[in-house]
Structure formats: structure tokens, C-alpha cells
Motif scaffolding. Structure first.
Motif, PDB file in Angstrom:
ATOM      1  N   LEU A  96       0.722  -1.213   0.010  1.00  0.00           N
ATOM      2  CA  LEU A  96       0.050  -0.071   0.264  1.00  0.00           C
ATOM      3  C   LEU A  96       0.886   1.216   0.072  1.00  0.00           C
ATOM      4  N   PRO A  97       0.661   2.186  -1.070  1.00  0.00           N
ATOM      5  CA  PRO A  97       1.684   3.259  -1.292  1.00  0.00           C
ATOM      6  C   PRO A  97       1.761   4.227  -0.073  1.00  0.00           C
ATOM      7  N   GLU A  98       0.734   4.541   0.470  1.00  0.00           N
ATOM      8  CA  GLU A  98       0.214   5.447   1.562  1.00  0.00           C
ATOM      9  C   GLU A  98       0.924   5.171   2.934  1.00  0.00           C
ATOM     10  N   LEU A  99       1.197   3.704   3.169  1.00  0.00           N
ATOM     11  CA  LEU A  99       1.864   3.366   4.220  1.00  0.00           C
ATOM     12  C   LEU A  99       3.252   3.225   4.392  1.00  0.00           C
ATOM     13  N   THR A 100       3.979   3.108   5.500  1.00  0.00           N
ATOM     14  CA  THR A 100       5.375   2.842   5.526  1.00  0.00           C
ATOM     15  C   THR A 100       5.647   1.635   5.456  1.00  0.00           C
ATOM     16  N   VAL A 101       6.679   1.360   5.255  1.00  0.00           N
ATOM     17  CA  VAL A 101       7.498  -0.237   5.108  1.00  0.00           C
ATOM     18  C   VAL A 101       6.998  -0.934   6.348  1.00  0.00           C
ATOM     19  N   GLU A 102       7.041  -0.325   7.391  1.00  0.00           N
ATOM     20  CA  GLU A 102       6.658  -0.997   8.620  1.00  0.00           C
ATOM     21  C   GLU A 102       5.266  -1.028   8.922  1.00  0.00           C
ATOM     22  N   GLU A 103       4.367   0.073   8.525  1.00  0.00           N
ATOM     23  CA  GLU A 103       3.105  -0.215   8.435  1.00  0.00           C
ATOM     24  C   GLU A 103       2.568  -1.365   7.750  1.00  0.00           C
ATOM     25  N   ASN A 104       3.193  -1.452   6.441  1.00  0.00           N
ATOM     26  CA  ASN A 104       2.729  -2.455   5.395  1.00  0.00           C
ATOM     27  C   ASN A 104       3.061  -3.929   6.036  1.00  0.00           C
ATOM     28  N   ALA A 105       4.265  -3.995   6.709  1.00  0.00           N
ATOM     29  CA  ALA A 105       4.546  -5.283   7.374  1.00  0.00           C
ATOM     30  C   ALA A 105       3.510  -5.779   8.240  1.00  0.00           C
ATOM     31  N   ALA A 106       3.092  -4.701   9.196  1.00  0.00           N
ATOM     32  CA  ALA A 106       2.174  -4.814  10.221  1.00  0.00           C
ATOM     33  C   ALA A 106       0.758  -5.143   9.957  1.00  0.00           C
ATOM     34  N   LEU A 107       0.294  -4.920   8.669  1.00  0.00           N
ATOM     35  CA  LEU A 107      -0.933  -5.024   8.392  1.00  0.00           C
ATOM     36  C   LEU A 107      -1.956  -6.070   9.059  1.00  0.00           C
ATOM     37  N   PRO A 108      -1.316  -7.443   8.663  1.00  0.00           N
ATOM     38  CA  PRO A 108      -2.226  -8.519   9.173  1.00  0.00           C
ATOM     39  C   PRO A 108      -2.423  -8.617  10.549  1.00  0.00           C
ATOM     40  N   LEU A 109      -1.282  -8.057  11.519  1.00  0.00           N
ATOM     41  CA  LEU A 109      -1.760  -7.782  12.742  1.00  0.00           C
ATOM     42  C   LEU A 109      -2.635  -6.812  13.013  1.00  0.00           C
ATOM     43  N   ARG A 110      -2.875  -5.748  12.517  1.00  0.00           N
ATOM     44  CA  ARG A 110      -3.608  -4.628  12.606  1.00  0.00           C
ATOM     45  C   ARG A 110      -5.142  -5.062  12.230  1.00  0.00           C
ATOM     46  N   LEU A 111      -5.208  -5.772  11.060  1.00  0.00           N
ATOM     47  CA  LEU A 111      -6.510  -6.286  10.717  1.00  0.00           C
ATOM     48  C   LEU A 111      -7.081  -7.238  11.983  1.00  0.00           C
ATOM     49  N   ALA A 112      -6.101  -7.991  12.295  1.00  0.00           N
ATOM     50  CA  ALA A 112      -6.455  -8.867  13.410  1.00  0.00           C
ATOM     51  C   ALA A 112      -7.101  -8.318  14.782  1.00  0.00           C
ATOM     52  N   GLY A 113      -6.576  -6.980  14.986  1.00  0.00           N
ATOM     53  CA  GLY A 113      -7.307  -6.159  16.130  1.00  0.00           C
ATOM     54  C   GLY A 113      -5.907  -5.904  16.859  1.00  0.00           C
ATOM     55  N   GLN A 114      -4.911  -6.328  16.703  1.00  0.00           N
ATOM     56  CA  GLN A 114      -3.619  -5.934  17.400  1.00  0.00           C
ATOM     57  C   GLN A 114      -3.449  -4.633  17.672  1.00  0.00           C
ATOM     58  N   ARG A 115      -3.140  -4.005  18.781  1.00  0.00           N
ATOM     59  CA  ARG A 115      -2.634  -2.609  19.214  1.00  0.00           C
ATOM     60  C   ARG A 115      -1.502  -2.105  18.065  1.00  0.00           C
ATOM     61  N   LYS A 116      -1.658  -1.021  17.865  1.00  0.00           N
ATOM     62  CA  LYS A 116      -0.708  -0.492  16.800  1.00  0.00           C
ATOM     63  C   LYS A 116       0.829  -0.693  17.035  1.00  0.00           C
ATOM     64  N   SER A 117       1.193  -0.490  18.547  1.00  0.00           N
ATOM     65  CA  SER A 117       2.530  -0.468  18.862  1.00  0.00           C
ATOM     66  C   SER A 117       2.982  -1.849  18.998  1.00  0.00           C
ATOM     67  N   GLU A 118       2.217  -2.804  19.464  1.00  0.00           N
ATOM     68  CA  GLU A 118       2.696  -4.063  19.317  1.00  0.00           C
ATOM     69  C   GLU A 118       2.870  -4.771  17.890  1.00  0.00           C
ATOM     70  N   ALA A 119       1.715  -4.334  17.098  1.00  0.00           N
ATOM     71  CA  ALA A 119       1.878  -4.766  15.641  1.00  0.00           C
ATOM     72  C   ALA A 119       3.320  -4.160  15.001  1.00  0.00           C
ATOM     73  N   LEU A 120       3.551  -2.976  15.342  1.00  0.00           N
ATOM     74  CA  LEU A 120       4.739  -2.427  14.588  1.00  0.00           C
ATOM     75  C   LEU A 120       5.855  -2.870  15.232  1.00  0.00           C
ATOM     76  N   THR A 121       6.167  -3.247  16.524  1.00  0.00           N
ATOM     77  CA  THR A 121       7.154  -3.868  17.131  1.00  0.00           C
ATOM     78  C   THR A 121       7.590  -5.484  16.514  1.00  0.00           C
ATOM     79  N   ALA A 122       6.410  -6.137  16.310  1.00  0.00           N
ATOM     80  CA  ALA A 122       6.602  -7.391  15.548  1.00  0.00           C
ATOM     81  C   ALA A 122       7.004  -7.360  14.098  1.00  0.00           C
ATOM     82  N   ALA A 123       6.351  -6.181  13.525  1.00  0.00           N
ATOM     83  CA  ALA A 123       6.641  -6.195  12.093  1.00  0.00           C
ATOM     84  C   ALA A 123       8.197  -5.512  12.047  1.00  0.00           C
ATOM     85  N   GLY A 124       8.601  -4.823  12.949  1.00  0.00           N
ATOM     86  CA  GLY A 124      10.101  -4.394  12.985  1.00  0.00           C
ATOM     87  C   GLY A 124      10.969  -5.700  13.270  1.00  0.00           C
TER      88      GLY A 124
END
Length: 228
Positions: A96-124
Motif C-alpha cells: 500500500l503506497p500510503e503506508l510506510t514499510v513498517e506499517e505495510n508489514a504490520a497490516l495483518p496484525l492490525r487487521l486482526a485487532g492487535q494494538r498498533k504499537s505491538e503490531a509495529l514492534t512485531a513487524a520491526g
């Protein structure tokens, strides 16, 4: 490799109108298996992949995931499986061009309802394993093709799915980048115990799989390896 069956398809047919795309296909996938389906363009291999992933409904036959037949699931249940238990890698990444690399990688976790901070940590963490830690805040337009495909791999694996469905995941890359991305993809999948269904026209890519199938005119044939 755990050989307990996670996905199976029996006598699966798929048609586009009256044109057959898949005919009487049988395939099974154990936990952690890497399975390659190879064949020429138009042979039906991508159509079969999307049937196995529950994206295209089979006209006949049965597909089961962890013992549950797709035909017994309603649309909401099947969507939940695709979202939570499956991962996907496409030929051109489809970030998704409007998201950062990190936000793209975290997307499945965010769609599953995980908190943003936790999803970004896992993606990182996953991005770091793929050598992308320094690119976390960039946009897809600011990274190379090989890097973009690594982000797509991270997105597919970040939620530790049971299966990743990969449709020509290295098809858009030069040979050097293709080999590197494939190495990282399969290594990470194996370390997580994630099975992979890999569609490719490249026999060298298919050779990396535990099990290989050849598709021709909609007909799937298992390839028996000679003992080494």
C-alpha cells in the motif's frame, strides 16, 4: 518437517465459464512443507493456488484446511481463515503506497485487532530478520524492487500463519535479487513452521521445495524425485 496434514484438495475442478482451468486436482500439504507448483503461463497453476487459498470457489471437489472443508464454512469464517491463518505474497508485492514499510508489514496484525504499537514492534522484528530494519519508515516508492518484495514477505509471515500462498514471488526480480529473496523467504518460513504453496514458472525456484508438482492444461501431476 511435521507431516501432519494442514491442507488437502481432492478431485478439485475450476472453470471460467465453460473453460476448464483446473481438472481433478489432488494435493496435500503438511505443516511446514514447502510445495512448488510449476508450469507454463496459462497452465492453471495460479488458479489452483487461489482455489487452495479459498479465494476462488471450486466447481467440484473438496478442499480442507485443518480438517474443515471450505464448503462447510460461511463467507465470514472463510474470510477469517484467509486473514488470520493464511499469508500471501504476490509477484509485484502489492504494498500500500500510503503506508510506510513498517506499517505495510504490520497490516495483518492490525487487521486482526492487535494494538498498533505491538503490531509495529512485531513487524520491526521480522523486517530486521530480512535486513530491512533501516528502511522501516520509508514508503514503498522509496525502496528497490528486491526490498519491496522482502517487505511483502515480512507482511505474509508477521502473523505466523499456517500457510503462505506465493504467486511468482520472485518473478519480477533479477536473478541475484530473486535468489536472495527466495533464500530469506523460505528460511523464515521454515523457522516458523509455516507451510508454503509456491507457484512458479522457474524450475530452479521449484527445486527448492520439499515437494514439486507440474501443471499442464489444468492437470496437476506430482513429480517424483530420484533418490540422491
Amino acid at each position: 518437517m511435521n507431516t501432519s496434514e494442514v491442507l488437502s484438495a481432492k478431485a478439485v475442478d475450476l472453470f471460467y465459464g465453460e473453460t476448464p482451468a483446473v481438472l481433478n486436482a489432488d494435493i496435500s500439504l503438511g505443516r511446514g512443507d514447502i510445495v512448488a507448483i510449476t508450469g507454463q503461463s496459462g497452465s492453471g497453476k495460479s488458479s489452483l493456488l487461489y482455489c487452495l487459498a479459498g479465494v476462488l470457489p471450486a466447481a467440484r471437489g473438496e478442499i480442507c484446511f485443518e480438517g474443515r472443508s471450505f464448503s462447510s464454512l460461511n463467507d465470514e469464517e472463510l474470510s477469517a481463515i484467509r486473514r488470520e491463518r493464511f499469508g500471501f505474497v504476490f509477484q509485484y508485492g502489492e504494498l500500500l503506497p500510503e503506508l510506510t514499510v513498517e506499517e505495510n508489514a504490520a497490516l495483518p496484525l492490525r487487521l486482526a485487532g492487535q494494538r498498533k504499537s505491538e503490531a509495529l514492534t512485531a513487524a520491526g522484528e521480522v523486517l530486521g530478520r530480512l535486513g530491512l530494519a533501516e528502511l522501516r519508515q520509508r514508503r514503498p516508492s522509496q525502496v528497490s524492487g528486491g526490498q519491496s518484495q522482502r517487505v511483502a514477505v515480512a507482511r505474509a509471515l508477521v502473523h505466523r500463519p499456517a500457510i503462505v500462498f506465493a504467486d511468482e514471488p520472485t518473478g519480477s526480480l533479477d536473478s541475484g535479487n530473486a535468489a536472495a529473496v527466495l533464500d530469506e523467504f523460505l528460511s523464515l518460513a521454515r523457522s516458523q513452521g509455516t507451510a508454503v504453496v509456491l507457484v512458479t514458472h522457474d524450475t530452479q525456484v521449484a527445486a527448492r521445495a520439499d515437494h514439486r508438482y507440474i501443471m499442464c492444461d489444468g492437470v496437476l501431476t506430482a513429480q517424483v524425485r530420484e533418490a540422491s
